[in-house]
Scaffold this motif. Structure first.
Motif, PDB file in Angstrom:
ATOM      1  N   UNK A  24       0.845  -1.185   0.000  1.00 38.66           N
ATOM      2  CA  UNK A  24       0.000   0.000   0.000  1.00 38.66           C
ATOM      3  C   UNK A  24       0.879   1.233   0.000  1.00 38.66           C
ATOM      4  N   UNK A  25       0.771   2.057  -1.028  1.00 41.35           N
ATOM      5  CA  UNK A  25       1.706   3.175  -1.210  1.00 41.35           C
ATOM      6  C   UNK A  25       0.965   4.499  -1.340  1.00 41.35           C
ATOM      7  N   UNK A  26       1.419   5.471  -0.580  1.00 46.16           N
ATOM      8  CA  UNK A  26       0.927   6.844  -0.685  1.00 46.16           C
ATOM      9  C   UNK A  26       1.950   7.627  -1.497  1.00 46.16           C
ATOM     10  N   UNK A  27       1.629   7.941  -2.748  1.00 48.67           N
ATOM     11  CA  UNK A  27       2.602   8.623  -3.608  1.00 48.67           C
ATOM     12  C   UNK A  27       2.812  10.069  -3.214  1.00 48.67           C
ATOM     13  N   UNK A  28       1.949  10.618  -2.371  1.00 49.13           N
ATOM     14  CA  UNK A  28       2.179  11.978  -1.882  1.00 49.13           C
ATOM     15  C   UNK A  28       3.330  12.013  -0.884  1.00 49.13           C
ATOM     16  N   UNK A  29       3.509  10.879  -0.163  1.00 42.97           N
ATOM     17  CA  UNK A  29       4.586  10.788   0.838  1.00 42.97           C
ATOM     18  C   UNK A  29       5.230   9.406   0.786  1.00 42.97           C
ATOM     19  N   UNK A  30       5.823   9.051  -0.350  1.00 47.46           N
ATOM     20  CA  UNK A  30       6.442   7.719  -0.457  1.00 47.46           C
ATOM     21  C   UNK A  30       7.692   7.632   0.415  1.00 47.46           C
ATOM     22  N   UNK A  31       7.893   6.495   1.039  1.00 48.21           N
ATOM     23  CA  UNK A  31       9.067   6.327   1.893  1.00 48.21           C
ATOM     24  C   UNK A  31       9.900   5.150   1.384  1.00 48.21           C
ATOM     25  N   UNK A  32      11.200   5.376   1.252  1.00 50.22           N
ATOM     26  CA  UNK A  32      12.086   4.358   0.693  1.00 50.22           C
ATOM     27  C   UNK A  32      12.172   3.120   1.579  1.00 50.22           C
ATOM     28  N   UNK A  33      12.079   3.285   2.895  1.00 44.80           N
ATOM     29  CA  UNK A  33      12.181   2.137   3.794  1.00 44.80           C
ATOM     30  C   UNK A  33      11.044   1.154   3.554  1.00 44.80           C
ATOM     31  N   UNK A  34       9.838   1.666   3.408  1.00 44.33           N
ATOM     32  CA  UNK A  34       8.666   0.823   3.192  1.00 44.33           C
ATOM     33  C   UNK A  34       8.733   0.160   1.818  1.00 44.33           C
ATOM     34  N   UNK A  35       9.086   0.937   0.798  1.00 45.04           N
ATOM     35  CA  UNK A  35       9.159   0.393  -0.562  1.00 45.04           C
ATOM     36  C   UNK A  35      10.233  -0.686  -0.644  1.00 45.04           C
ATOM     37  N   UNK A  36      11.401  -0.427  -0.063  1.00 48.15           N
ATOM     38  CA  UNK A  36      12.492  -1.406  -0.104  1.00 48.15           C
ATOM     39  C   UNK A  36      12.092  -2.700   0.586  1.00 48.15           C
ATOM     40  N   UNK A  37      11.402  -2.599   1.727  1.00 43.33           N
ATOM     41  CA  UNK A  37      10.958  -3.790   2.435  1.00 43.33           C
ATOM     42  C   UNK A  37      10.060  -4.638   1.541  1.00 43.33           C
ATOM     43  N   UNK A  38       9.105  -4.007   0.864  1.00 41.76           N
ATOM     44  CA  UNK A  38       8.173  -4.740   0.009  1.00 41.76           C
ATOM     45  C   UNK A  38       8.894  -5.405  -1.165  1.00 41.76           C
ATOM     46  N   UNK A  39       9.809  -4.684  -1.808  1.00 37.85           N
ATOM     47  CA  UNK A  39      10.540  -5.280  -2.926  1.00 37.85           C
ATOM     48  C   UNK A  39      11.392  -6.458  -2.455  1.00 37.85           C
ATOM     49  N   UNK A  40      12.039  -6.331  -1.290  1.00 36.06           N
ATOM     50  CA  UNK A  40      12.851  -7.427  -0.765  1.00 36.06           C
ATOM     51  C   UNK A  40      12.004  -8.662  -0.491  1.00 36.06           C
ATOM     52  N   UNK A  41      10.822  -8.457   0.090  1.00 34.18           N
ATOM     53  CA  UNK A  41       9.958  -9.595   0.389  1.00 34.18           C
ATOM     54  C   UNK A  41       9.483 -10.277  -0.895  1.00 34.18           C
ATOM     55  N   UNK A  42       9.151  -9.493  -1.907  1.00 35.75           N
ATOM     56  CA  UNK A  42       8.748 -10.084  -3.186  1.00 35.75           C
ATOM     57  C   UNK A  42       9.913 -10.844  -3.819  1.00 35.75           C
ATOM     58  N   UNK A  43      11.115 -10.260  -3.762  1.00 34.25           N
ATOM     59  CA  UNK A  43      12.285 -10.914  -4.344  1.00 34.25           C
ATOM     60  C   UNK A  43      12.589 -12.230  -3.634  1.00 34.25           C
ATOM     61  N   UNK A  44      12.484 -12.251  -2.305  1.00 34.39           N
ATOM     62  CA  UNK A  44      12.744 -13.490  -1.557  1.00 34.39           C
ATOM     63  C   UNK A  44      11.778 -14.587  -1.957  1.00 34.39           C
ATOM     64  N   UNK A  45      10.544 -14.206  -2.225  1.00 35.62           N
ATOM     65  CA  UNK A  45       9.514 -15.189  -2.554  1.00 35.62           C
ATOM     66  C   UNK A  45       9.462 -15.521  -4.041  1.00 35.62           C
TER      67      UNK A  45
END
Length: 301
Positions: free
Chosen positions: A167-188
């Motif tokens: 779930x992403x808010x493009x008005x206030x995107x945060x790199x920590x949250x985005x990186x966590x999601x990409x890492x979890x997808x990559x692991x799986x």
């Protein structure tokens, strides 16, 4: 201090489901799993009561984590399973335990007759106070729930993972949250579905029915913003398929809807230093209580 996946264990069905999920995550990450059992001392007069004698204390402080660890070692032989006994208020102890963890995992139970889940006062307090990512796992969650059904439609843990939802808010995107999601997808080895919900500005609402072109233009702008935010991340994680979902109206509802086909849902929580109250944010609060997949809450500045 060695990195661990830490899980709060109290013997309840939801905490056992959380421990199983945490063991699978520890295997994906190649990290040890730590089972933390918190014993909250009872007042002295109650401790003298027959029902709260030495055997009961021993059960809660020794048997539950020991037996859980033995079972997890049998089911997950490649995972190093550790146990830790703590005393005090559960929320305080778990917040302290999370400081040395890569991830803290807690349980949440289903609300019978209501389309949602119950995140107890301890879970909410821990999520609101720790800066370590926290995953909430519902009671009854099984490995097969996170995987696509097999060709005959039967749930299976041997198939590929369902998508990770961010779930992403493009008005206030945060790199920590985005990186966590990409890492979890990559692991799986699965896709990342990025869900953006947006509401119309108040001054547009009344004239919108007669101005479909304006609505479409706002929708195009929102899609463009989402694509722009995700551009660098697509380059950083070329092996992760990214699916963009941008829709008007309630962000929480769109994320909850997407959770029905997800292996994991990722949302953010802004860190607030106020010592008063539980601060989760309305979207994160709604997703925690209604998403049907495990939910990761990632704190950010």
């Amino acid at each position: 201090m060695p990195r661990t996946i830490t899980v709060g264990l109290d013997g309840s069905p939801e905490s056992r489901a959380a421990a199983e999920w945490a063991a699978r995550e520890a295997e994906l990450r190649g990290l040890p799993l730590k089972l933390v059992h918190v014993w909250e001392p009872v007042p002295e007069p109650m401790a003298q009561a027959p029902l709260l004698g030495a055997e009961t204390h021993q059960h809660w402080t020794e048997r539950i984590p020991r037996e859980a660890a033995e079972g997890l070692r049998l089911r997950h032989p490649v995972v190093d399973v550790l146990t830790e006994q703590l005393a005090g208020r559960p929320s305080d102890a778990l917040v302290d335990a999370a400081k040395d963890a890569d991830l803290l995992v807690l349980g949440s139970r289903a609300l019978s007759g209501i389309g949602g889940f119950l995140v107890g006062s301890v879970g909410q307090a821990v999520v609101a106070r720790t800066e370590t990512p926290v995953v909430l796992v519902r009671a009854g969650e099984q490995a097969a729930d996170e995987h696509a059904a097999d060709p005959s439609g039967v749930p299976s843990a041997a198939t590929g993972f369902r998508p990770v939802v961010l779930g992403l808010d493009t008005d206030r995107p945060d790199e920590t949250v985005i990186a966590f999601a990409f890492e979890e997808a990559a692991r799986r080895g699965t896709a990342l579905h990025v869900v953006q919900g947006w509401n119309l500005p108040p001054y547009y609402v009344y004239g919108m029915a007669a101005d479909a072109d304006l609505l479409n233009e706002i929708a195009r702008q929102r899609v463009a913003e989402l694509t722009q935010v995700l551009g660098p991340w697509r380059q950083k994680y070329p092996g992760v398929e990214v699916v963009e979902v941008s829709r008007s109206s309630s962000p929480a509802q769109h994320i909850v809807d997407a959770s029905r086909e997800a292996s994991l849902v990722v949302v953010g929580r802004r860190i607030r230093r106020s010592p008063f109250g539980v601060h989760l944010g309305p979207v994160t609060h709604a997703v925690l209580h209604h998403a049907t997949a495990p939910v990761a809450v990632v704190a950010h500045g």
